[in-house]
Design an enzyme around this catalytic site. Structure first.
Site: not given
Length: 310
Positions: A8, A11, A15-16, A154, A158
């Site tokens: 992952i 972090c 969220i991570g 941004y 995405k």
């Protein structure tokens, strides 16, 4: 099921971190988590949250998605270079009028959010193809489907991620690989707080008065209310992500926030693309009171749904 190796990115917070802690703390110990971050000086919060899983089901490693050598070194230090589940989460945000943003700032967003994913996959994908096994999970955004006012760059990053993955998914299917895009709406994290603070400090002198006023008195003014109404926690997104990872046939796209779904649905309702743009325009510039009232109504609906569940 045999224990899966999970890598992952991003972090150190948000969220991570929530996902790494949740997966490493799995009661059935189905995952061995390599929680990575660009700067290991920021690992303290993760260490505290992870507790006894550190050194057991979790290892913390340095990985900068903007640096190919960093990626290679990290993956080379994983036994047999085997990664069963790759979670691309690292990202940066940017809001405001484009006249007030430098090209370097824009390039940094694209380099991290899009090319960061590409660098990771160039290193991980060949091994997954050889094994004909693996799950690539990307923390994307509803802004990869629908652009939002003052999120131009941004959203572009995405959109690039979504288009790249939509193309790659066809090839992945041939190699029996799973590819999933997790698409949250607003998420209340340190990431969003920093984006908002940077927006508040932005030098708006390069923008015309009307645009600057629009950013300050419409966008920033409603920013907090939108997050209070529609925002999810990092733990919510982690829970959704684990469900997708554990699914027998994981979907290609998964929106985490049902309150936000009607907004993205507008895009598919009109092939010409005018409906969502005109709707947002009217809500923002012509019916701002209705917009605020709608947010309050949505918030009440969400609270009622939670009361029913509980």
């Amino acid at each position: 099921m045999a224990q899966k190796t999970v890598l992952i990115t991003g972090c150190s917070s948000g969220i991570g971190m929530a996902l790494a802690v949740k997966m490493a703390g799995d009661e059935q110990k189905r995952f061995r988590v390599y929680a990575t971050m660009r700067n290991l000086d920021k690992k303290d919060h993760l260490v505290e949250a992870a507790g006894r899983t550190i050194g057991n089901t979790m290892e913390i490693m340095q990985l900068d998605v903007c640096n190919e050598d960093s990626i290679k070194m990290c993956i080379s230090n994983i036994p047999d270079r085997r990664i069963d589940i790759l979670v691309n989460n690292a990202g940066v945000g940017l809001i405001g009028p484009i006249e007030c943003q430098t090209i370097d700032e824009m390039q940094n967003v694209m380099d991290t959010n899009f090319f960061g994913l590409v660098r990771l996959l160039k290193e991980v994908l060949p091994d997954m193809k050889k094994r004909r096994s693996g799950h690539i999970v990307i923390i994307s955004s509803v802004m990869g489907i629908q652009g939002i006012l003052f999120n131009d760059v941004y959203a572009a990053s995405k959109f690039a991620v979504e288009g790249f993955c939509e193309s790659l998914a066809i090839q992945a299917l041939k190699f029996k690989l799973h590819l999933s895009l997790i698409e949250p709406g607003p998420v209340v994290t340190e990431f969003e707080r920093k984006v908002f603070e940077d927006g508040m400090k932005m030098d708006l002198s390069a923008a015309d008065k009307e645009t600057a006023d629009m950013f300050v008195n419409i966008y920033l003014k409603n920013y907090k209310q939108i997050f209070q109404t529609l925002g999810q926690s990092a733990e919510d997104i982690a829970e959704h992500t684990v469900k997708i990872i554990l699914a027998e046939n994981p979907p290609f796209r998964h929106q985490t926030n049902t309150l936000y779904t009607p907004i993205t649905t507008l895009k598919y309702a009109d092939p010409n693309g005018d409906l969502p743009i005109e709707t947002f325009y009217k809500l923002v510039f012509q019916h701002d009171k209705i917009f605020s009232a709608s947010l309050n109504f949505i918030k009440l609906q969400g609270e009622e749904q939670n009361d029913i569940k509980n």
